[in-house]
Design a protein around this motif. Structure first.
Motif, PDB file in Angstrom:
ATOM      1  N   ARG A  31       2.098  23.331 -14.523  1.00 40.85           N
ATOM      2  CA  ARG A  31       0.716  22.754 -14.564  1.00 40.85           C
ATOM      3  C   ARG A  31       0.284  21.808 -13.925  1.00 40.85           C
ATOM      4  N   ALA A  32      -0.632  21.626 -12.820  1.00 39.65           N
ATOM      5  CA  ALA A  32      -0.978  20.494 -12.950  1.00 39.65           C
ATOM      6  C   ALA A  32      -2.191  19.558 -13.082  1.00 39.65           C
ATOM      7  N   ALA A  33      -2.449  18.316 -14.107  1.00 39.14           N
ATOM      8  CA  ALA A  33      -3.301  17.665 -14.725  1.00 39.14           C
ATOM      9  C   ALA A  33      -4.587  16.991 -13.305  1.00 39.14           C
ATOM     10  N   LEU A  34      -5.347  16.347 -14.202  1.00 39.27           N
ATOM     11  CA  LEU A  34      -6.157  15.913 -13.270  1.00 39.27           C
ATOM     12  C   LEU A  34      -5.908  14.851 -12.857  1.00 39.27           C
ATOM     13  N   PRO A  35      -5.535  14.027 -11.120  1.00 41.69           N
ATOM     14  CA  PRO A  35      -5.536  13.090 -10.915  1.00 41.69           C
ATOM     15  C   PRO A  35      -6.302  11.576 -11.203  1.00 41.69           C
ATOM     16  N   ARG A  36      -5.819  10.370 -11.670  1.00 43.57           N
ATOM     17  CA  ARG A  36      -6.247   9.672 -11.925  1.00 43.57           C
ATOM     18  C   ARG A  36      -7.013   8.883 -11.568  1.00 43.57           C
ATOM     19  N   LYS A  37      -8.814   8.231 -12.394  1.00 42.57           N
ATOM     20  CA  LYS A  37      -9.427   8.099 -12.442  1.00 42.57           C
ATOM     21  C   LYS A  37      -9.501   7.016 -11.567  1.00 42.57           C
ATOM     22  N   GLY A  38     -10.595   6.999 -10.500  1.00 43.55           N
ATOM     23  CA  GLY A  38     -10.815   6.521  -8.964  1.00 43.55           C
ATOM     24  C   GLY A  38      -9.532   6.538  -7.540  1.00 43.55           C
ATOM     25  N   LEU A  39      -8.735   7.205  -8.035  1.00 44.12           N
ATOM     26  CA  LEU A  39      -7.946   7.408  -7.168  1.00 44.12           C
ATOM     27  C   LEU A  39      -8.439   8.353  -5.749  1.00 44.12           C
ATOM     28  N   PRO A  40      -8.023   7.832  -4.728  1.00 39.15           N
ATOM     29  CA  PRO A  40      -9.435   8.779  -3.154  1.00 39.15           C
ATOM     30  C   PRO A  40      -7.977   9.610  -3.224  1.00 39.15           C
ATOM     31  N   VAL A  41      -8.832  10.842  -3.140  1.00 40.63           N
ATOM     32  CA  VAL A  41      -7.661  12.533  -2.773  1.00 40.63           C
ATOM     33  C   VAL A  41      -8.815  13.046  -2.204  1.00 40.63           C
ATOM     34  N   VAL A  42      -7.749  13.574  -1.166  1.00 45.14           N
ATOM     35  CA  VAL A  42      -8.722  14.262   0.108  1.00 45.14           C
ATOM     36  C   VAL A  42      -7.891  15.573   0.235  1.00 45.14           C
TER      37      VAL A  42
ATOM     38  N   ARG B  45       0.349  -1.261  -0.338  1.00 47.72           N
ATOM     39  CA  ARG B  45       0.017   0.221   0.055  1.00 47.72           C
ATOM     40  C   ARG B  45       0.305   1.456  -0.007  1.00 47.72           C
ATOM     41  N   VAL B  46       0.790   2.457  -1.050  1.00 52.67           N
ATOM     42  CA  VAL B  46       1.641   3.431  -0.577  1.00 52.67           C
ATOM     43  C   VAL B  46       0.610   4.846  -0.889  1.00 52.67           C
ATOM     44  N   ILE B  47       0.128   6.028   0.163  1.00 49.59           N
ATOM     45  CA  ILE B  47      -0.379   6.398   0.157  1.00 49.59           C
ATOM     46  C   ILE B  47       0.588   7.624   0.943  1.00 49.59           C
ATOM     47  N   ALA B  48       0.489   8.826  -0.613  1.00 46.27           N
ATOM     48  CA  ALA B  48       0.768   9.605  -0.501  1.00 46.27           C
ATOM     49  C   ALA B  48       0.722  10.665   0.061  1.00 46.27           C
ATOM     50  N   VAL B  49       1.109  12.056   1.468  1.00 40.41           N
ATOM     51  CA  VAL B  49       0.906  13.360   1.942  1.00 40.41           C
ATOM     52  C   VAL B  49       1.895  14.002   1.568  1.00 40.41           C
ATOM     53  N   GLY B  50       1.741  15.750   2.124  1.00 42.18           N
ATOM     54  CA  GLY B  50       2.314  16.591   1.633  1.00 42.18           C
ATOM     55  C   GLY B  50       1.622  17.962   2.220  1.00 42.18           C
TER      56      GLY B  50
ATOM     57  N   ARG C 217      -9.060   8.592   7.653  1.00 38.07           N
ATOM     58  CA  ARG C 217     -10.111   8.116   7.370  1.00 38.07           C
ATOM     59  C   ARG C 217     -10.274   7.406   5.808  1.00 38.07           C
ATOM     60  N   VAL C 218      -8.383   7.447   4.641  1.00 35.36           N
ATOM     61  CA  VAL C 218      -8.169   6.954   3.742  1.00 35.36           C
ATOM     62  C   VAL C 218      -7.873   6.116   4.347  1.00 35.36           C
ATOM     63  N   ASP C 219      -7.204   5.234   6.061  1.00 35.71           N
ATOM     64  CA  ASP C 219      -6.340   3.883   5.422  1.00 35.71           C
ATOM     65  C   ASP C 219      -7.308   3.955   5.963  1.00 35.71           C
TER      66      ASP C 219
ATOM     67  N   ASP D 233      -1.124   2.329 -11.347  1.00 29.64           N
ATOM     68  CA  ASP D 233      -2.267   2.512 -10.539  1.00 29.64           C
ATOM     69  C   ASP D 233      -0.997   1.702  -9.325  1.00 29.64           C
ATOM     70  N   TRP D 234       0.082   2.991  -8.903  1.00 37.44           N
ATOM     71  CA  TRP D 234       0.851   2.954  -8.263  1.00 37.44           C
ATOM     72  C   TRP D 234       0.239   3.421  -6.233  1.00 37.44           C
ATOM     73  N   LEU D 235       0.014   4.130  -6.984  1.00 38.87           N
ATOM     74  CA  LEU D 235      -0.705   4.657  -5.868  1.00 38.87           C
ATOM     75  C   LEU D 235      -2.447   4.351  -4.921  1.00 38.87           C
ATOM     76  N   ASP D 236      -2.359   4.357  -3.943  1.00 37.41           N
ATOM     77  CA  ASP D 236      -3.763   4.300  -3.582  1.00 37.41           C
ATOM     78  C   ASP D 236      -4.348   5.134  -2.735  1.00 37.41           C
ATOM     79  N   ALA D 237      -3.972   6.190  -2.198  1.00 38.39           N
ATOM     80  CA  ALA D 237      -4.361   7.487  -2.070  1.00 38.39           C
ATOM     81  C   ALA D 237      -3.644   8.635  -1.446  1.00 38.39           C
ATOM     82  N   VAL D 238      -4.401   9.504  -1.543  1.00 39.69           N
ATOM     83  CA  VAL D 238      -3.442  11.394  -1.574  1.00 39.69           C
ATOM     84  C   VAL D 238      -4.158  11.620  -0.909  1.00 39.69           C
ATOM     85  N   VAL D 239      -3.411  12.723   0.247  1.00 38.79           N
ATOM     86  CA  VAL D 239      -3.924  13.640   1.255  1.00 38.79           C
ATOM     87  C   VAL D 239      -2.568  14.389   1.149  1.00 38.79           C
ATOM     88  N   ALA D 240      -3.559  16.102   0.206  1.00 37.54           N
ATOM     89  CA  ALA D 240      -2.820  17.188   0.275  1.00 37.54           C
ATOM     90  C   ALA D 240      -3.210  18.154   1.068  1.00 37.54           C
TER      91      ALA D 240
END
Length: 574
Positions: free
Chosen positions: A459-470, A233-238, A537-539, A255-262
């Protein structure tokens, strides 16, 4: 892909989170001392870097709630794996580091990947990702995302090795600026002088850190190898720039990332309302000192009586340059204020922005980012700015060995600080430099075109479809206003059907670390509790399918003067 690998163990009076300092040691006003100021050991440098980075991010003041209401500075023994990594096409490497606790949960196989906030060094997200992930048995992977504190002293011809110690060119330095005829004196640093525009590659930096985590876990637990993105499991946060970096990582299609909290992300998109950091930073650097004279009840510091004469001078200079109107200071301040309001600044962000004005942060950011976006080398920077140690006469001088030795541990990644100063081409005419920096955004000459090309690359693009982002942002953020960053990003992503949730936290500004100042602590709430809660919550969602957070505007309650933070003040969403 990974060079200069190192492995160190941290137990028995040392640990991963605090290097043995604990919460009490982190709260100490003086940094951990070096036995020899000119030649500190790698262990001493690491301990001091952890102290500096904790204090630069978290509110550790008694009564602020850290370690009681939220957060952890637990003793977590384990190992660190570090290396230098380089993305394709880059001239300079970025640092990657993985902390593996002895209590790593081999069944859950969890990695938290993060990027430093601001331009901080490799431990710049310790209070964000390490404090949440390590006590839970997760490995935590860090990147300095091509910035950091690997300063290079051109007078001495010395920079920073992989272990933080000082060395000469060719001795495995983490940053060596290109040698040019004009680059002979002063201080160079990676964010400004790598000629890579590191922000363009933030997402790739984060992914490489996650890849290094898998390599490190294979080494740490060969009996459980291989660790792969499919079985780990890989969760990204920053937060801040780190928040922008993990959102850029969310774009990666694999499909390497499971969730993101920014948290409070510096993110720039093509959505309506989004403004580039360089645009609003240079605008604020010029106008905000004058505009704040129109505001009442600003937080202290800066002390109003001390700064009012300087801000009054700024109003007069802006009027003389034809940038604002008004026959007296009050009218000029109102003109500057109305210009900022017309460009999307809120009263809340202007009020909190007083801190950045007081610390001259707008100018520091503008100079560094102009050089980075334009891919300028040292000695080539637009507007004539440079960096150097200064003497008592305020003139540039060579740095001492003791100053040089402490840069890696003490600096924030953007001077001024740690004995390195920002030097204007004409210190007697500060408005001239600021107008030049602003002209790199509003103008169309060759330098402006270089800067614009660099900004466009971020410039940022859209996150991957289905990836939970908070996404979490304080509504009073005065450095990265949500109206210019997270709000348009979230609108664009949600309109496109991406799984993005948005927490807007009332009475939260950008810098938790400054809540130890009494007036800021009385007015504002920390953002870190909400980042930790979103990670919880994402965990839980990934563990059990529990519901992800809903969008929320969180109605916090300022604690007021002389009052310890309580859970009721945070109004944490359920």
């Amino acid at each position: 892909m990974f060079d200069a690998p190192r492995t160190t163990e941290h137990r028995d009076g040392d640990d991963l989170l605090t290097a043995g300092l604990g919460l009490a040691g982190l709260r100490a006003m003086a940094p951990p001392a070096f036995a020899d100021a000119a030649q500190p050991t790698p262990a001493e440098l690491r301990r001091r870097a952890l102290w500096a980075n904790w204090r630069g991010i978290a509110d550790l003041a008694p009564g602020g709630g850290y370690g009681e209401l939220y957060g952890s500075a637990a003793n977590v023994p384990g190992r660190e794996f570090s290396a230098l990594a380089k993305v394709d096409g880059a001239k300079q490497p970025h640092r990657v580091l993985v902390q593996v606790p002895d209590a790593f949960d081999a069944k859950k196989r969890c990695v938290v990947v993060t990027a430093s906030s601001g331009s901080r060094g490799i431990y710049g997200a310790i209070a964000v990702a390490g404090a949440w992930g390590l006590p839970r048995g997760c490995a935590v992977a860090y990147t300095d995302k091509g910035a950091g504190t690997d300063y290079f002293d051109l007078d001495a011809g010395q920079g920073v090795r992989a272990d933080g110690s000082v060395g000469a060119r060719g001795e495995g330095l983490a940053f060596e600026p290109a040698a040019t005829a004009s680059a002979t004196s002063g201080v160079a640093f990676k964010h400004a002088h790598s000629q890579d525009n590191p922000e363009a590659d933030w997402g790739r930096h984060v992914k490489q850190a996650a890849q290094f985590a898998l390599v490190s876990l294979d080494r740490a637990f060969p009996q459980a190898a291989p660790f792969t993105f499919d079985n780990t499991r890989v969760i990204a946060v920053g937060i801040s720039n780190g928040g922008g970096a993990v959102l850029r990582a969310a774009e990666e299609k694999d499909d390497w990332l499971d969730a993101v909290v920014a948290g409070e992300p510096n993110v720039y998109t093509s959505a309506e309302g989004s403004r580039a950091l360089y645009d609003y930073t240079t605008e604020a650097a010029l106008l905000m000192p004058c505009a704040l004279l129109h505001k009442q009840g600003l937080p202290q510091p800066p002390i109003a009586a001390q700064v009012a004469p300087l801000w009054t001078q700024r109003c007069a200079a802006l009027k003389a340059a034809g940038l604002i109107e008004g026959d007296d200071t009050a009218a000029q301040a109102r003109s500057a204020y109305e210009a900022l309001k017309a460009h999307g600044w809120t009263d809340e962000s202007l009020q909190a922005g007083a801190l950045s004005v007081g610390f001259d942060l707008w100018r520091a950011v503008a100079v560094t980012y102009a050089s980075a976006y334009g891919r300028y080398g040292f000695g080539e920077m637009p507007c004539g700015n440079r960096y150097s140690a200064l003497g008592t006469d305020f003139l540039p001088r060579a740095a001492t060995a003791a100053e040089r030795a402490a840069w890696w541990s003490d600096a924030s990644g953007i001077p001024p600080g740690a004995g390195v100063h920002l030097v204007d081409a004409d210190p007697t005419a500060p408005l001239k430099s600021l107008q030049c920096l602003r002209g790199l955004w509003t103008g169309d000459d060759a330098d402006a075109q270089r800067v614009h090309r660099g900004v466009d690359e971020t410039r940022a693009a859209l996150p991957r479809k289905g990836l939970p982002v908070v996404v979490i942002h304080g509504t009073d953020d005065g450095l990265i206003p949500p109206a210019f960053s997270s709000a348009p990003y979230v609108r664009q992503a949600q309109t496109a059907g991406r799984d993005v949730r948005y927490w807007q936290v009332r009475n939260a500004q950008h810098f938790d670390a400054f809540l130890g100042l009494p007036d800021y602590g009385a007015r504002y709430l920390p953002l870190l509790p909400y980042v930790y809660a979103a990670l919880d919550r994402v965990d839980a969602h990934l563990d059990t399918g529990a519901a992800l957070p809903s969008d929320a505007v969180i109605a916090t309650q300022p604690r007021g003067p002389g009052t310890a933070l309580q859970a009721a003040h945070l109004a944490m969403p359920r």
